[in-house]
Design an enzyme around this catalytic site. Structure first.
Site, mmCIF file in Angstrom:
data_model
loop_
_atom_site.group_PDB
_atom_site.id
_atom_site.type_symbol
_atom_site.label_atom_id
_atom_site.label_comp_id
_atom_site.label_asym_id
_atom_site.label_seq_id
_atom_site.Cartn_x
_atom_site.Cartn_y
_atom_site.Cartn_z
ATOM 1 N N ILE A 1 2.350 1.639 -3.470
ATOM 2 C CA ILE A 1 1.223 2.180 -4.497
ATOM 3 C C ILE A 1 1.152 3.357 -4.377
ATOM 4 O O ILE A 1 0.897 4.249 -5.101
ATOM 5 C CB ILE A 1 -0.041 1.329 -4.225
ATOM 6 C CG1 ILE A 1 0.179 -0.104 -4.733
ATOM 7 C CG2 ILE A 1 -1.167 1.773 -5.000
ATOM 8 C CD1 ILE A 1 -1.200 -1.227 -4.423
ATOM 9 N N ASP A 2 1.155 3.928 -2.871
ATOM 10 C CA ASP A 2 0.597 5.179 -2.533
ATOM 11 C C ASP A 2 2.141 6.288 -3.118
ATOM 12 O O ASP A 2 1.879 7.599 -3.169
ATOM 13 C CB ASP A 2 0.837 5.578 -1.182
ATOM 14 C CG ASP A 2 -0.328 6.048 -0.875
ATOM 15 O OD1 ASP A 2 -1.231 6.551 -1.777
ATOM 16 O OD2 ASP A 2 -0.692 6.194 0.488
ATOM 17 N N ALA A 3 3.297 5.709 -3.488
ATOM 18 C CA ALA A 3 4.218 6.521 -3.658
ATOM 19 C C ALA A 3 4.257 7.488 -4.816
ATOM 20 O O ALA A 3 4.180 8.878 -4.471
ATOM 21 C CB ALA A 3 5.456 5.517 -4.071
ATOM 22 N N MET B 1 1.623 9.994 -4.374
ATOM 23 C CA MET B 1 1.897 11.246 -3.317
ATOM 24 C C MET B 1 3.091 11.980 -3.658
ATOM 25 O O MET B 1 2.849 13.296 -3.496
ATOM 26 C CB MET B 1 2.400 10.222 -2.013
ATOM 27 C CG MET B 1 1.679 10.401 -0.745
ATOM 28 S SD MET B 1 0.628 11.680 -0.648
ATOM 29 C CE MET B 1 -0.686 10.673 0.150
ATOM 30 N N ALA C 1 0.696 -1.242 0.123
ATOM 31 C CA ALA C 1 0.155 0.176 0.023
ATOM 32 C C ALA C 1 0.840 1.195 0.057
ATOM 33 O O ALA C 1 0.573 2.053 -0.775
ATOM 34 C CB ALA C 1 -0.927 0.057 1.217
#
Lengths: 287, 76
Positions: free
Chosen positions: B55-57, B60, B52
């Site tokens: 994936i957020d990288a 963000m 997670a």
């Protein structure tokens, strides 16, 4: 905040986002920048004193605390702090054992340092937005960013250090030939040399993009998460000045976001560590 | 000058779209995996949090740069 009573929203946000930069200004030489504009004019020869100060301070705190735990480690009844430190060390050791396949005694301590240090830096994000700047204002320091990891210089600096380690260990383990070979012969390879020669630039382009993406994404991931988190804290803090109803609603939002942010803080520190260990493990692979 | 705001909005919007789809799939697969083998639950959850975060990288990073555009470049 900076003297005038009526301050617009953007000024408030601006105020909380400018670093305390010390550098060589074209007009007034080596000095502290009075605003973001001057800091920009200082160009490369400027140092964000607040980010450096907070990150070095937190690093020293980490070293002292863990050294103190190590010094007082007893095989008898361990103290609470020793339990915590042991738990951290075993946790990091477990992760490193899983994902690091080379033999390098230096990796686990570095992983522990990265994890705890980045966590401590991120933890500063939970301090309410106006507390430290207000205190600093009494001490005459106008601009101040207390969360080092919202400063791209810090996060990209760490990422570049990891990148340097990747290159160093790749060359040390695989040798320069091995490392260059990995870059040029990777995806496409062919038997006869002519076709192979055609493939080399294509491989090089693909591999270089992959290689450069590692530090770039590593550094900006931490920066993006912390900067967005800090920004939302600032926006929530702006709600406090909008009367009682919005203020209390802002308080609830702040509490909710801070609790959720605790997960983000630990997760980002954990991911930074795991990716560093994985990248170094890939560097240690000897085909 | 106002186009900066549009650019930031597009960056954040599409990034969030991608992350939402990714997280949805990830969560679904986690539940499937845990349902198939409940004893692997904790391990799968650990891996899910790691992924997670990954994936957020990119979204963000988009949010970070978007906000930098809005508050530093546009209102600078």
């Amino acid at each position: 905040m900076a003297g005038d009573t009526q301050q617009t929203g953007t000024e408030y946000i601006q105020h909380h986002l400018t670093n305390l930069t010390y550098g060589q200004h074209p007009e007034n030489g080596w000095s502290f920048a009075h605003n973001a504009q001057e800091a920009a004019e200082m160009g490369f020869l400027a140092v964000n004193v607040d980010s450096l100060g907070w990150s070095f301070g937190l690093g020293v705190i980490f070293l002292l605390l863990f050294r103190w735990a190590a010094k007082r480690a007893t095989t008898g009844v361990p103290s609470g702090w020793q339990n915590f430190v042991e738990m951290m060390v075993e946790f990091v050791d477990g992760v490193v054992k899983d994902s690091f396949h080379g033999r390098n005694p230096w990796i686990a301590p570095m992983a522990l340092t990265i994890f705890v240090w980045v966590f401590l830096m991120n933890l500063m994000d939970l301090v309410p937005v106006d507390v430290i700047p207000w205190l600093m204002l009494q001490a005459g320091v106008h601009f101040q960013k207390i969360v080092p990891s919202t400063d791209p210089n810090i996060t990209l600096g760490m990422a570049l250090a990891v990148f340097g380690m990747i290159i160093y260990y790749s060359i040390k383990i695989k040798g320069v030939g091995g490392f260059l070979g990995e870059l040029t012969l990777q995806p496409f390879s062919a038997k006869n040399p002519v076709v192979q020669a055609v493939f080399i630039p294509i491989n090089l382009a693909l591999e270089l993009v992959g290689l450069l993406a590692k530090p770039f994404s590593l550094g900006l991931r931490l920066f993006g998460n912390m900067y967005a988190g800090e920004m939302i804290f600032i926006l929530i803090a702006m709600m406090y000045s909008a009367g009682w109803v919005l203020g209390t609603f802002g308080g609830a939002l702040q509490l909710g976001w801070a609790i959720f942010h605790i997960l983000i803080i630990t997760l980002q520190a954990f991911i930074f560590m795991v990716l560093t260990v994985v990248y170094l493990s890939m560097a240690h692979e000897d085909h | 000058m106002e186009l900066i705001l549009v650019a930031a909005a597009i960056m954040v919007g599409f990034g969030a779209l991608g992350a939402a789809v990714g997280m949805g799939l990830l969560g679904g697969k986690l539940l499937e995996g845990t349902a198939r083998q409940p004893e692997l639950g904790p391990m799968l959850q650990g891996k899910m949090f790691l992924l997670a975060g990954l994936i957020d990288a990119i979204p963000m990073i988009g949010v970070g740069i978007g906000m930098y555009l809005i508050f530093a470049v546009y209102a600078g």
